[in-house]
Scaffold this motif. Structure first.
Motif, PDB file in Angstrom:
ATOM      1  N   UNK A 188      62.241  11.799  70.375  1.00  0.00           N
ATOM      2  CA  UNK A 188      63.677  11.543  70.437  1.00  0.00           C
ATOM      3  C   UNK A 188      64.524  12.767  70.667  1.00  0.00           C
ATOM      4  N   UNK A 189      63.921  13.943  70.739  1.00  0.00           N
ATOM      5  CA  UNK A 189      64.690  15.178  70.912  1.00  0.00           C
ATOM      6  C   UNK A 189      64.741  15.620  72.368  1.00  0.00           C
ATOM      7  N   UNK A 190      63.597  15.602  73.044  1.00  0.00           N
ATOM      8  CA  UNK A 190      63.496  16.268  74.342  1.00  0.00           C
ATOM      9  C   UNK A 190      64.335  15.587  75.417  1.00  0.00           C
ATOM     10  N   UNK A 191      64.293  14.274  75.493  1.00  0.00           N
ATOM     11  CA  UNK A 191      65.024  13.582  76.556  1.00  0.00           C
ATOM     12  C   UNK A 191      66.528  13.824  76.474  1.00  0.00           C
ATOM     13  N   UNK A 192      67.178  13.576  75.329  1.00  0.00           N
ATOM     14  CA  UNK A 192      68.621  13.867  75.281  1.00  0.00           C
ATOM     15  C   UNK A 192      68.941  15.347  75.437  1.00  0.00           C
ATOM     16  N   UNK A 193      68.045  16.215  74.980  1.00  0.00           N
ATOM     17  CA  UNK A 193      68.297  17.640  75.119  1.00  0.00           C
ATOM     18  C   UNK A 193      68.268  18.063  76.581  1.00  0.00           C
ATOM     19  N   UNK A 194      67.350  17.501  77.366  1.00  0.00           N
ATOM     20  CA  UNK A 194      67.318  17.818  78.797  1.00  0.00           C
ATOM     21  C   UNK A 194      68.594  17.351  79.491  1.00  0.00           C
TER      22      UNK A 194
END
Length: 412
Positions: A247-253
């Motif tokens: 749940x972190x990487x996608x919104x962070x990108x």
């Protein structure tokens, strides 16, 4: 406050449009006023003063993206991207602070128990606790090939290994660190630990001398039998990599993609202003077709990247299955766009833009950093290609990891 009562990633939150417009105006006013003054101080001193962190915290800028149940402002993700666009026109360290602090809770909250939520998540959302995301290692990639390991003795893990390129790794209160159980391989043995910055057996080296993004501290870390309470593990043993990349990487990108849009807008603004003010051979630069065309190309480039980034943001907010691929498309497109825009903006300035007295010089240096954040272009292309091929194969697609950050490709 029960886990079930909290929107784990905040995707169900939003604020009314009039309230959002007021907030957007407030952020814009700060970026164009105090933010510019802070930018000069950061560039001169090479560090971000504690007073800036305090000002951002007191203004509520460090708790914008989290749901109200966690003490945040309760913005939708698309609304948050609108603010990231504005923050990114400011100094890169300002953007980095609001980006990281407004995002780290997403990795922690879905896997935290109630004690951990009170100890780590709520103080992090409030800006009272700085948690540094600690995944990257110097000798391998950034996924299933991590080698930092822990051995468990009773209720304590003992951590040994190295990490590097850790943003806020010097000044943080805790490292959200990913390691593996001793003797395991692949993703199955990974763990996510919250490691006290002042735990014994840790060496911290400040490695902040970077080309751009001055003032944002980065650290190289070495651990030797560093004790970590088992109670400070997020999720179960084996969940580490899914916590890091889920749940972190996608919104962070997507957030990094929008930061490229904001910084490109700042470069374009500087180029337009200079083209209107600078006169050569009796004519303003803006009157020359070559300059006007460069500005036109920049404007189209920025709008295209912005539209794709907002499309990816909406997809993630709505839980669309291909949001991960869209996030990589947005980041790939936006970082390439930023390279083109800043290069043309510097060219419009001519030689004067190469001097540190010109604001475009800092923007040009800072722009290069986004090409490495949350995976290189090569990583994004691999994510996109896997999505395309998996969709084409349909039910026949195998269970290969959706993101190459979970495999050795992360070392690209």
């Amino acid at each position: 406050m029960s886990t079930a009562a909290i929107a784990a990633d905040g995707r169900g939150s939003s604020i009314p449009d009039p309230e959002y417009r007021d907030l957007l105006a407030s952020v814009t006013e700060w970026v164009e006023g105090p933010g510019e003054e802070w930018a000069d101080r950061i560039e001169t001193g090479g560090t971000v003063p504690d007073a800036l962190w305090k000002e951002l915290r007191e203004a509520g800028f460090l708790s914008l993206a989290a749901p109200a149940e966690l003490g945040g402002r309760g913005l939708s993700f698309v609304q948050w991207m609108g603010l990231m666009e504005v923050f990114s026109r400011s100094h890169a360290s300002v953007r980095m602070i609001v980006h990281v602090v407004n995002g780290t809770w997403r990795a922690m909250n879905p896997h935290a128990d109630e004690v951990q939520r009170r100890k780590f998540v709520l103080p992090s959302v409030a800006g009272d606790l700085v948690v540094a995301f600690t995944l990257t290692e110097p000798g391998n990639g950034t996924g299933a090939d991590i080698t930092s390991s822990v051995r468990r003795v009773g209720d304590t893990y003992y951590l040994t290994g190295r990490k590097h390129l850790i943003t806020f790794g010097v000044r943080c209160d805790y490292w959200l660190l990913f390691a593996r159980l001793e003797g395991t391989s692949g993703s199955a043995g990974t763990v996510a630990l919250l490691v006290d910055r002042h735990a014994p057996g840790v060496e911290v080296e400040d490695t902040s001398q970077t080309m751009g993004v001055r003032g944002t501290d980065h650290a190289s870390l070495a651990f030797r039998d560093t004790p970590v309470p088992v109670a400070d593990r997020l999720g179960a043993e084996g969940d580490g990599l899914s916590i890091a990349l889920g749940g972190f990487l996608t919104p962070s990108r997507i957030s990094v993609a929008m930061s490229c849009v904001g910084l490109a807008q700042r470069a374009q603004q500087l180029a337009v202003d200079h083209a209107l003010e600078r006169t050569t051979f009796g004519k303003p630069l803006a009157a020359r077709q070559a300059i006007a065309f460069a500005l036109a190309e920049n404007a189209a480039d920025i709008e295209a990247a912005r539209a794709l980034t907002l499309h990816a943001a909406s997809a993630w907010q709505d839980g669309v299955p291909d949001a991960g691929s869209l996030s990589s498309m947005a980041k790939l497109t936006a970082v390439d766009m930023l390279t083109r825009v800043t290069d043309k903006a510097l060219q419009v300035h001519g030689g004067i833009g190469y001097w540190k007295t010109a604001p475009i010089e800092r923007v040009y240096r800072d722009a290069r950093a986004q090409r490495f954040e949350e995976g290189t272009n090569e990583i994004q292309k691999t994510v996109i290609a896997r999505g395309i091929l998996r969709q084409a194969q349909g039910p026949r697609a195998d269970a290969a990891p959706a993101d190459p950050s979970a495999a050795s490709a992360a070392r690209l």
